[in-house]
Each structure stands twice: as structure tokens, then as C-alpha cells.
Design an enzyme around this catalytic site. Structure first.
Site, PDB file in Angstrom:
ATOM      1  N   ALA A  68       0.800  -1.235   0.000  1.00  0.00           N
ATOM      2  CA  ALA A  68       0.000   0.000   0.000  1.00  0.00           C
ATOM      3  C   ALA A  68       0.829   1.279   0.000  1.00  0.00           C
ATOM      4  CB  ALA A  68      -0.957  -0.011   1.195  1.00  0.00           C
ATOM      5  N   ARG A 115       1.836  10.204 -11.168  1.00  0.00           N
ATOM      6  CA  ARG A 115       0.787  11.115 -11.643  1.00  0.00           C
ATOM      7  C   ARG A 115       1.308  12.544 -11.749  1.00  0.00           C
ATOM      8  NH1 ARG A 115      -3.014   7.633  -9.098  1.00  0.00           N
ATOM      9  NH2 ARG A 115      -2.595   8.406  -6.997  1.00  0.00           N
ATOM     10  N   CYS A 127      -5.712  -6.622   5.094  1.00  0.00           N
ATOM     11  CA  CYS A 127      -6.876  -6.588   5.991  1.00  0.00           C
ATOM     12  C   CYS A 127      -7.984  -7.506   5.503  1.00  0.00           C
ATOM     13  CB  CYS A 127      -7.449  -5.187   6.094  1.00  0.00           C
ATOM     14  SG  CYS A 127      -6.225  -3.888   5.970  1.00  0.00           S
ATOM     15  N   VAL A 133      15.417  -6.035  -1.135  1.00  0.00           N
ATOM     16  CA  VAL A 133      16.489  -5.087  -0.832  1.00  0.00           C
ATOM     17  C   VAL A 133      17.182  -5.577   0.433  1.00  0.00           C
ATOM     18  CG1 VAL A 133      17.025  -2.719  -0.147  1.00  0.00           C
ATOM     19  CG2 VAL A 133      15.398  -3.158  -2.012  1.00  0.00           C
ATOM     20  N   ASN A 186      -2.050   3.892   2.968  1.00  0.00           N
ATOM     21  CA  ASN A 186      -2.456   4.547   1.727  1.00  0.00           C
ATOM     22  C   ASN A 186      -2.302   6.060   1.809  1.00  0.00           C
ATOM     23  OD1 ASN A 186      -3.784   2.850  -0.578  1.00  0.00           O
ATOM     24  ND2 ASN A 186      -4.297   1.796   1.322  1.00  0.00           N
TER      25      ASN A 186
END
Lengths: 475, 475
Positions: free
Chosen positions: A30, A41, A64, A101, A327
């Protein structure tokens, strides 16, 4: 900028493919992918190259939702995936799946990664770095914890492994260790699949995110659902047999189990950050400023389950692993990385959950949080209904409210009830954010019609009682 | 004090029964009896005599519940009565049922009343007066409006009369005139009783308390429920036959009806107040200060459906007939009359309703309200779901949000959707009260779990889009 920096590992990536800058994102769920998407964007591929590393098989999914997948409410796991690797790549995000990583070189502004399939390692320089390494479930170092049939439920891979076990197991006894959100949601999932469910819990009551008096209501309701609730239990290990798990052992006794689900909680996954010398807080999470920039590091951001967040009510840092925060963090980071401006001001600690038809909600401070913060307070508890008392299916709910002594400022709300109970906590969450007093709350113009609320909404009933308590306590 | 004032009508009441003061309350429903009860809680019968007049047969009932009684969801009318005359009397309130106050003599500090059974008249002096005369339904002066089978639904008596008509009528065609809250709720009630329902509405869309684009969603949903929606219709009268109503006539045509329900709206019932020279506002309601004291009159309070309230968003007065406000007014008045201190700061215009499974909600300003208030604004409309998209029974909802140009201050929210839609308006109601900007709202810590919300609550989705609109419009 380091786009031409030397690398000391074969297969390293140099150059930014012609872009002015390179953003590297560690973690493809997320926070990481929201940040990458929002940055994209705002800045096209000519301006910003975006490289994202994900060690698992999935991106941008709803962890979730795993209990509902396991419980059979949601066909999955595809439905839980908001955006696939391919969809991210179509947005010019260079996504490296199954690539972990293994090191952040802050001084050199680069990360080392390892392809988990081929084992190949590479250094990737960055101009800007986003750390979104998430959280890892707590897995106590006890005998048998790694036995077949003992499952966490943190990732989609975990969910699939649990479902595989359930499909292969004939026995119908499930033990859930832990009675927090994940524990109670998994108890529901297993009940829905027809298991005999025992919840083994260290605390005196389930849902330690509530005060014990409210947790007691949850325990009663879960018992009424046929769940065996074992409280105050110290797990000493998992008893295994030839074919895997046999029981969960506690100091008090053993609880037979054909499958064990661990829901003990999660910790920030900050192994890389710690090794890189980045600032961590008391809960082990990365510390950031309000723009989600890692403190003291101009070009490194962090968000999601690996950071600590400011609790606006107590004024201190907390660790809360919740997709909705992740988020938001991603949006804020992506905006800032993309040259815009956004902040994440903090949380008030809102959480909602359910066990079958029992709804559970909280926001703000529990009694012990308030005491720890140095606050004195009054508490009130009321019972009311989700609809007008005369309307069909009006469901009882219990609302507990904490208000600061003397000032009457709202400090927290906890709700346990049935349909229509949980989301009422949002009223209190907004009031907390606005710093309202309980007296101000009594005048709130909340939606009223008999199918939706009593003429005094339960939150208003609690606020009115809290006003009286604050007045009585004023001295 | 006037406890010994002379009276000029036979049967007048003097003295206060030994109490220091007399409170007279006009109107025995929510505002009046809440005020009386709260005043009694604060001051005993030795200190305060309370006399209350009610011209009807019931006290303290939920008029909002009438549609659900008529529709069969609620057995009634007893269930709709919060407190009976006898219960009030047990609390030392001298309640005079079926007794209408016919005059307020402000200079003489007394009211004249008439016993509707005996016709006896009396003057009752007061030290403090509460006016809670409620509202009266709009009943256009058109042919046939008083015919048998034409019903308003303002009081329990009205509800019983309608039920009597329904029981006595064989035909199954019902026409509802008006498509506001009462109209759509009565449409549901009559659908639930198996009637063919036609809603005849003056406006271009139903629910004029919403913007027309949102009202259109309601019309579509109501049509889908099998309700015949006639918009833009001017009712010219009721066509009657020997046995009562036959049809509703409009300029465009006639709509056959075996029963007609009027839901055209209500006006403040301020005939007494007007005759007494008390201050009325543009909507015909009494004007009060924030303590609910009638402006310019130290010893007269007013509350409930007969007053105008301050709209905190537009800064102007409105008339809103809603039980939840009436109860709050009563509490505030009772506290002040009782020697305490409380205020009713105003409303933000929250209202929720439903038609079968369609939920409708609004708070704050519509586009035309905002324009009338001199505000410039941006509007956004989004679609989202009540639960995570992958969770069972995730229901679509449409959220429209208005934000002030440049400042980004939230001005209003309208929601049309299914289960879980309406009460989300409370989030916006609190944010409006707190004066939040849409940007502040994007950071709200709202309850998230898949059964309760998408990871971005619909209100957050709308707020995010509104932020973008405000930024684009900034100039």
C-alpha cells in the site's frame, strides 16, 4: 545525484533511463505503491524514473482482507489485489518482483537488492528513496512455532498457506493465539468455516486495544458465538506430532489444535533502516516529519506499517499497522516526491472490527493511554440503540467515553455493539481531530431518522452524560 | 411575578401551589416536554410549578415514526410515545391535555386556554413561558383538500386517521403529494402495505432538499421500486366522489387515488406568537437567542418546530422541523429555565431518510443555498462503496461535496446510496461544525476494516477530489 555512481556488485543498474531523477521504492504494497503511483501522476517518466522492489509475489493488496478470504466471504486472492505488477508497469513503474532489498547505503545513496529467484545481486542508486517495508508478525521464540500447521496471516502468501493447511486437515479444531483485531477476525473466519475455535489470549480480556470493561463485553459476545475464550494464558509452545501441530501448550494446560493461527500483533519491519542508521522510535518504527520524510534525511521518505505516527490526542508516537494509514502515507509521500506539498498530520487511533455480528470500535485514548499521557479524565458508559428503540432491529450498543477533567475535551470513545455500532466511532474521530469538548459534542447536528438513530444518537447520549461527569468532577 | 394576578375569565387558575415561580409550557411534544422535564430535574416542585398545555391526545411522541407505524414496521401508536401524560404527571408536571392555548398576553404575563372537551376557558399567569407549538402541515387551499381520504401525517391523530382510511378502503391506489422526506417515507410505507403508489411532485426532481442531480438518483431508484414518479406537476385539486377521494388532479392530468397523503412540508405554528407580537423570522418561525430565549423577552423561551434556527454554514436563519433539534431545544430551555446555562449554537442542516433500501442524506449547503449565501464553491461527485469493494454486499453510493472556492472550507455533502450510506453524513456534519477544509478532511482517521469501509472511506474519496477541484479553481 548518483545516476552514474559506481557499483560494486555484478548486475547493478546505473543510469536513469534518460530521466532527470530516480526514485527507488522499497516495498510493493500500500504505502510504497501509492507513493510510486502518486509520484508518477505528478511527474512523467521523462522527469522521474521509478524503480520499486517487492520481495513477495503480490503488489498493492489488502492484507486486511485476508481473514475474509480465509473465512470464505471473499473469493481470493485476486479480489484482494488493488493493482497487479503488470498494471503498475503499464504506468511506467519499473517494478522488480521477488527482489529483496538487502541494504540501504545512505552515504552512497543506493540500495543493494537480491533477486530471490536467481540470487543475483545489484546496487541501484537513487536520488530519492521511499522505505515502505511494512511490518512483520510477532512470532514468539517458543518450541514448535515453525511447525506445519502454525500460520501467521500477514501476507497473501500466508493466507494461501493457511488455506492449504485447512484443505489438507481433517480435524476441525482451531486455536487462535492472540485476541486483538487479527485474532478476533480469524476466530470469525474459522467459525465461518465450521471449526471449533479456541482463542488463547495473554490478557485478562480480549481486545487489549479497548479498556478491560469493554473487552469483557467482547469476551461475553464471543463466548455466546460458541468460541472458547481462554484469557490470562501464557503460551509455552506448540505441541507437535508426526503430521504437524497437535496442541497449543500454555502454563495452565494444553488446547488441542489441528491448526494454529497466530494473531499476536506485528512490529515495524525496520531491519534495513536500523542497519542503515536511520532514526527509529520507541516502538521500533522509523521516525518521520509531517511530510513523511525520515528525520534528518532530505531525500528519504518512509510510510506505512514501518513508521511510527503521531497520536494527536496524547502527543506521543505510536505504531499502528493499518492499510488506511499506509495509503494516506503513500499519497503524501508521492505528492512530496513529485514536487508538490502534502502532510500527514497524525492519527487519533481509530479502529473498527467485527466478530460475526458483533461490532467493535475505538478512537482516541483508553484509560491507560490517558494516564500515560499525564491526562486526568472522567469516564462514562451508556447503553443505547442503533435505531429508534421502536424501529425493527434496533440493536443495543455500549458506548464508553473519556473526557478530560476540567476542560471537558473529548479524549476517546469505545463502542461494542451490533449492526450500526462501529462506524459511529467516526463521529468521535472527527470531534477528536477538531479538539471538541463533550459539551460542544452535545450540540452536534447528527443525522436522525428512526431507521438510522434514536432521536439522541448514542454518541450524543454519551456526550451528555460526560458533560455531567465533567461538571461534577470540576474542582 | 403574577401568581396573584386578576383573571377575567371564569375558571382561571391563580396561585402557584406554594412554589416560588410558575413555568407555563405551550405544547406537549418533544420541545415542550423536554423543557418541562429538564426544568423539573433542576428545580423541585417547591421551587417551580410547571403547567403544560397540550391540545391533542398524546405527549412526547415521535412524529418521525408515523410513516413506520403506517407502513407496519412499528406496532403503534404506543411504541411511538416516549412519555405518557401520566408519566409526566408523576414528575410533578401539571399537564392539561386536550386544552388549547388561545392567547398569549405578554404584557399581563398570562395565557388563555380552552378545554376542548368542556369548552371552559381560563387565564393562567406565568413567571416563565415556553412556546413549543410545533409546526402545521401545508394544506393548499384547493378543491377537495378536506375530503375524506385525504390525510396529513403530522400527529399521531393524523396517523390513526390514515390507518382507519386504509382499513376501510378496498382500492389499492395511493397518491402521495410531495416528494420531500415525508413524501418519500410515506411512499415506502404505502408500498410496504401493498399499495400502487404514485408520487406527485411539484419540483423537477424528488427531494428538493438535495441538489437536482442527486434528486435524480432518488427518482430513478424510486421508479425502480415500482413507484410512479410524476415530477413538475401542479396539483389543482382533489377529485371526489360520493365515497370520498377519487383522484388527484394536476394541470397535466388526473391520477386515480383511493387514498391521498399530503407530504408537502410544514410551516412553523406561530399563530399565537404572531398575535402576541413576538418576533418572527422570514420563514414564519419565532426568533430566539442562543439560549433559546425569544428575542427581546427575558421570560419567554421557544423551541422545536415553531422556531427558526441559525444555520452555521450560511450564517442565516432556517426553519427545520426535526425531532432531534426539538429535543435539544427542550434540554437547553429546561436548563436555562431551571437556573443553569446552556445554548443551542445552531445547525448544519443534517438530514437522513430512506425509501425501502435507498438511503438519502445531506448536510450543509446545496448549490443554491451556497449561492444565496454569497459563497463561491467547487462541487465534486464520486461513486464509492459502503464496504471494501471485494467484501460481500458492498453497496454503491454517490457522494457529492461542496467546498468553498480558494479557502477549501467544506460547505456541504449529499449522499444517495444503499445500506451504510446515510449515516456517513455525520462525518461531514462534524467537519462542518468544526469548520474544516476538505484538505484537512483527507487526513481524517476514520474507521477502516473491509466489512465497514473501503480503505479510503467514500467521504475521504470525495474530499480528495474536492481538494483537487479547489486547487484547480484557485485564482
Amino acid at each position: 545525484m548518483n545516476r552514474t555512481s559506481a557499483t560494486n556488485v555484478a548486475g547493478s543498474t546505473g543510469g536513469t533511463g534518460g530521466a532527470a531523477e530516480r526514485l527507488v521504492v522499497i516495498g510493493g504494497d500500500a504505502a510504497g505503491m501509492s507513493a510510486a503511483s502518486q509520484a508518477r501522476r505528478m511527474r512523467g517518466p521523462d522527469e522521474l524514473e521509478i524503480v520499486a522492489f517487492e520481495r513477495g509475489h503480490f503488489t498493492s493488496y489488502s492484507a486486511c482482507g485476508i481473514p475474509y478470504w480465509v473465512g470464505g466471504d471473499v473469493p481470493g486472492p485476486d479480489r484482494l489485489i488493488a493493482r497487479s505488477p503488470q498494471e503498475h508497469r503499464e504506468r511506467d513503474i519499473d517494478l522488480r518482483m521477488r527482489t529483496e532489498v538487502t541494504e540501504i547505503d545512505v552515504a552512497g545513496a543506493r540500495v543493494r537488492s537480491r533477486d530471490l529467484e536467481s540470487g543475483a545481486e545489484a546496487w541501484t542508486p537513487y536520488d530519492k528513496l521511499v522505505i515502505a517495508t511494512g511490518a512483520r508478525p510477532v512470532r514468539p521464540d517458543l518450541p514448535g512455532m515453525d511447525a506445519p500447521g502454525v500460520h501467521g496471516v500477514q501476507t497473501l502468501d500466508d493466507g494461501q498457506a493457511l488455506l492449504d493447511t485447512l484443505a489438507a486437515t481433517r480435524g476441525r479444531r482451531a486455536v487462535v493465539v492472540g485476541a486483538g483485531y487479527i485474532g478476533v477476525e480469524m476466530a470469525e473466519a474459522l467459525i465461518n468455516r465450521g471449526y471449533e475455535v479456541t482463542v488463547v489470549n495473554r490478557g485478562a480480556e480480549p481486545m487489549a486495544t479497548l479498556d478491560p470493561d469493554m473487552g469483557r463485553l467482547v469476551r461475553t459476545a464471543m463466548s455466546d458465538l460458541g468460541i472458547t475464550m481462554v484469557d490470562g494464558a501464557t503460551v509455552t509452545g506448540i505441541v507437535t506430532g508426526a503430521d504437524g501441530v497437535r496442541a497449543v501448550a500454555t502454563q495452565e494446560g494444553e488446547y488441542p489444535a489441528d491448526v494454529v493461527v497466530l494473531g499476536i500483533g506485528v512490529r515495524p519491519e525496520t531491519t534495513l533502516a536500523r542497519a542503515a542508521g536511520l532514526p527509529l522510535g520507541d516502538h521500533g518504527g522509523l521516525l518521520t516529519d509531517l511530510a513523511m520524510r525520515v528525520r534528518g534525511h532530505e531525500n528519504i521518505w518512509a510510510g506505512g506499517d514501518c513508521v511510527e505516527v503521531l497520536d494527536l490526542v496524547s502527543g506521543s508516537e505510536r505504531h499502528i499497522a493499518l492499510g488506511t494509514h499506509a495509503n494516506k502515507h503513500g499519497q503524501v509521500i508521492g505528492s512530496n516526491v513529485g514536487g508538490g506539498y502534502a502532510t500527514f498530520p497524525g492519527v487519533v487511533g481509530t479502529a473498527v472490527s467485527k466478530v460475526c455480528d458483533l461490532e467493535i470500535a475505538r478512537t482516541g485514548l483508553r484509560e491507560k493511554d490517558a494516564r500515560r499521557a499525564g491526562l486526568q479524565f472522567e469516564t462514562v458508559t451508556i447503553e443505547s440503540t442503533s435505531r429508534a428503540g421502536y424501529y425493527p432491529n434496533a440493536a443495543l450498543m455500549t458506548v464508553k467515553m473519556l473526557a478530560e477533567r476540567r476542560t471537558g475535551r473529548l479524549l476517546g470513545v469505545q463502542i461494542v455493539g451490533r449492526e450500526g455500532a462501529a462506524k459511529r466511532v467516526d463521529i468521535a474521530a472527527v470531534a477528536l481531530t477538531a479538539g471538541m469538548t463533550v459539551e460542544q459534542m452535545t450540540a452536534l447536528d447528527l443525522g436522525y431518522a428512526p431507521p438510522f438513530s434514536p432521536v439522541w444518537d448514542p454518541i450524543l447520549v454519551a456526550a451528555r452524560k460526560a458533560v455531567t461527569a465533567v461538571r461534577r468532577g470540576a474542582r
